[in-house]
Design a protein around this motif. Structure first.
Motif, PDB file in Angstrom:
ATOM      1  N   GLY A 168       0.840  -1.234   0.022  1.00 45.49           N
ATOM      2  CA  GLY A 168      -0.121  -0.049   0.103  1.00 45.49           C
ATOM      3  C   GLY A 168       0.578   1.211  -0.034  1.00 45.49           C
ATOM      4  O   GLY A 168       0.559   2.326  -0.719  1.00 45.49           O
ATOM      5  N   GLN A 171       2.189   1.789  -3.340  1.00 49.04           N
ATOM      6  CA  GLN A 171       1.335   2.283  -4.408  1.00 49.04           C
ATOM      7  C   GLN A 171       1.014   3.765  -3.998  1.00 49.04           C
ATOM      8  O   GLN A 171       0.876   4.558  -5.040  1.00 49.04           O
ATOM      9  N   THR A 192      -5.321  -0.612  -7.866  1.00 54.43           N
ATOM     10  CA  THR A 192      -5.256  -1.156  -6.469  1.00 54.43           C
ATOM     11  C   THR A 192      -5.369  -2.648  -6.856  1.00 54.43           C
ATOM     12  O   THR A 192      -5.619  -3.482  -5.937  1.00 54.43           O
ATOM     13  N   ALA A 200      -6.364  -1.823  -0.419  1.00 53.43           N
ATOM     14  CA  ALA A 200      -6.833  -1.170  -1.641  1.00 53.43           C
ATOM     15  C   ALA A 200      -8.086   0.358  -1.374  1.00 53.43           C
ATOM     16  O   ALA A 200      -7.770   1.071  -1.920  1.00 53.43           O
TER      17      ALA A 200
END
Length: 246
Positions: A168, A171, A192, A200
């Motif tokens: 996470g 990203q 995601t 996500a």
């Protein structure tokens, strides 16, 4: 960095670039077909889409429907067979390769399912990189990179390389890197898709926060219908055509 009105530098720049409130990116009657040994394969036909500042549009559809092709055309990575792509009102059909490269560099941010962070650089350095390429000084790039990492709660992780970050976190770094040059448009392809549902949801929440702060126009391809329903607008690609479903 903030000005006297309380807006961050990122918000101020973005507000200036989208002040007219018109469509940032438009696809007009776009088609895309490919020739192969079996004949002509039509992937897109008569696609029309307008992306507005601050609006998050979900792009859904079955695998193989052409969502990635549509994103590539919208991002000037691929030319349509027919139709027009307009960026901030300008038809990009006759743009040279160099002009299209400049538009992508300065006006369009991309986020993919895999983060594509540079493994040998820290989170801070990864976010600085596109700014340095665009010509900002190292001091300015570092200041803006820190501001962006703070925006998504990663101020204490800025010195960590990607391998030391969670999925996470990786990203989120990829997302803020994609908007480091304050683009007018953000295009995301399953951003995601590699994350568990809880992570996500958190990454999407941070993405919405960024879009709200910067007024970027966003088009996000996703198979996650729950996340899609949380977006401002949902369009579905099926049988080569685009349908508004929310």
């Amino acid at each position: 960095m903030s000005d006297v009105s309380g807006m961050t530098e990122i918000e101020r720049i973005a507000a200036g670039e989208t002040a007219d409130g018109g469509a940032v990116l438009e696809l007009r009657n776009v088609s895309r077909s490919f020739e192969d040994a079996g004949g002509t394969l039509t992937v897109l036909q008569g696609v029309n889409l307008s992306l507005m500042p601050g609006q998050v549009t979900a792009l859904v559809g079955p695998s193989g429907a052409g969502k990635s092709t549509l994103l590539h055309i919208a991002g000037l990575l691929e030319a349509p067979t027919g139709g027009e792509v307009l960026f901030q009102g300008q038809d990009c059909g006759d743009a040279s390769d160099w002009e299209r490269t400049l538009i992508r560099r300065d006006g369009i941010g991309f986020v993919y399912q895999f983060h594509h962070l540079l493994p040998e650089f820290s989170a801070l350095e990864n976010v600085m990189m596109p700014q340095l390429i665009a010509g900002l000084s190292r001091r300015e790039a570092k200041e803006r990179a820190r501001q962006l990492l703070n925006l998504v709660g990663l101020e204490e992780r800025e010195t960590h390389r990607p391998a030391k970050l969670s999925g996470g976190e990786q990203q989120r770094v990829a997302i803020v890197r994609s908007i480091a040059n304050v683009p007018a448009v953000l295009l995301a392809d399953e951003p995601t898709g590699n994350l568990d549902p809880h992570t996500a949801e958190e990454v999407f929440r941070q993405l919405r926060r960024i879009i709200s702060a910067t007024r970027i126009a966003a088009l996000i391809a996703t198979h996650n219908h729950e996340l899609a329903r949380a977006m401002d607008r949902v369009v579905e690609l099926r049988d080569g055509t685009l349908h508004e479903i929310k």
